[in-house]
Motif scaffolding. Sequence first.
Motif, PDB file in Angstrom:
ATOM      1  N   ASN A 132     -28.126  53.683   6.389  1.00 35.45           N
ATOM      2  CA  ASN A 132     -27.121  52.767   5.855  1.00 35.45           C
ATOM      3  C   ASN A 132     -27.337  52.552   4.348  1.00 35.45           C
ATOM      4  O   ASN A 132     -28.441  52.234   3.913  1.00 35.45           O
TER       5      ASN A 132
ATOM      6  N   ARG B 202     -26.586  50.238   2.462  1.00 30.81           N
ATOM      7  CA  ARG B 202     -26.881  48.876   2.005  1.00 30.81           C
ATOM      8  C   ARG B 202     -28.366  48.724   1.699  1.00 30.81           C
ATOM      9  O   ARG B 202     -28.779  47.754   1.064  1.00 30.81           O
TER      10      ARG B 202
ATOM     11  N   SER C  94     -23.226  58.460   6.234  1.00 27.25           N
ATOM     12  CA  SER C  94     -24.051  57.315   6.609  1.00 27.25           C
ATOM     13  C   SER C  94     -23.931  57.033   8.091  1.00 27.25           C
ATOM     14  O   SER C  94     -22.901  57.277   8.721  1.00 27.25           O
TER      15      SER C  94
ATOM     16  N   ASP D 259     -33.143  45.501   1.603  1.00 27.62           N
ATOM     17  CA  ASP D 259     -31.732  45.310   1.266  1.00 27.62           C
ATOM     18  C   ASP D 259     -31.525  45.456  -0.249  1.00 27.62           C
ATOM     19  O   ASP D 259     -32.348  45.000  -1.047  1.00 27.62           O
ATOM     20  N   LYS D 260     -30.434  46.094  -0.667  1.00 28.63           N
ATOM     21  CA  LYS D 260     -30.139  46.280  -2.082  1.00 28.63           C
ATOM     22  C   LYS D 260     -29.900  44.950  -2.796  1.00 28.63           C
ATOM     23  O   LYS D 260     -30.026  44.868  -4.009  1.00 28.63           O
ATOM     24  N   CYS D 261     -29.541  43.928  -2.033  1.00 30.03           N
ATOM     25  CA  CYS D 261     -29.280  42.632  -2.644  1.00 30.03           C
ATOM     26  C   CYS D 261     -30.576  41.901  -2.973  1.00 30.03           C
ATOM     27  O   CYS D 261     -30.552  40.861  -3.637  1.00 30.03           O
TER      28      CYS D 261
END
Length: 244
Positions: free
Chosen positions: A149, A151, A179, A241-243
Amino acid sequence: MSLTKKRKTLDDFFINNRPSKQTRTPTATKPLQVHEDIPGLRVLTDFVTVEEEQALLRFFELQEWRTDLARRVIHYGGTYCLMPPRTATLEQRIQIDKTILTAPPIPNQLDFLISRMIGQNLYTNATAPEYCIVNEYKGRQGISAHVENFRFKSPVCGLTLDQGDWMRFHELRYPNDGSVRSGKASQAERTNKVKDVWMPPRSLLVMEGEAREKWQHEIVRSKRGRSAPCWRRISLTFRTDKCK
């Protein structure tokens, strides 16, 4: 042996061998083996000791596994939804799809693994993984070709426990395609370049850069041959997580 000597429990083993999340200390380990045919793919052999591996396997046997998939799974971090059974009605499928479950955080018993990955400069304390999926593959169970994924950041790291296995990589013509969450993994255009990579027991597979973004990976059932009936692999996949 003294009868009064206290026998160590599984928790005793982990507590005595891991730092807390607040005081993770990098641990030096062996250099990563680079796979030149797949840029960004590396394998670290003997990432855990035999004793640590056995303790982890005993720990997971005590946990609650998800059993609605073809293989047993444990989620740590984030949310997930159940898979409707084939016999479910349309109404039941809709209801199950709406049910979002919150996974527990990564347990402290796995914190020493994260500390060790920080020691390899794969992560920092600020970017340490908050997500981990534990998969049990038995017999001829596998997983179809996909990209993780998007994200999640690079790297994605996978630890192999119990028995080793092959992971097959397919180069994609375009990055950021195929993905696992796109629903179009099987339609992603490939270059026909395929590489099989051996994951020894207790090894850590690291995918970043092109290996993470431009190569699909899969577990091929047929690679196990005659040993399949007695075969089992436990994999731990760590992600950030990219965040974050």
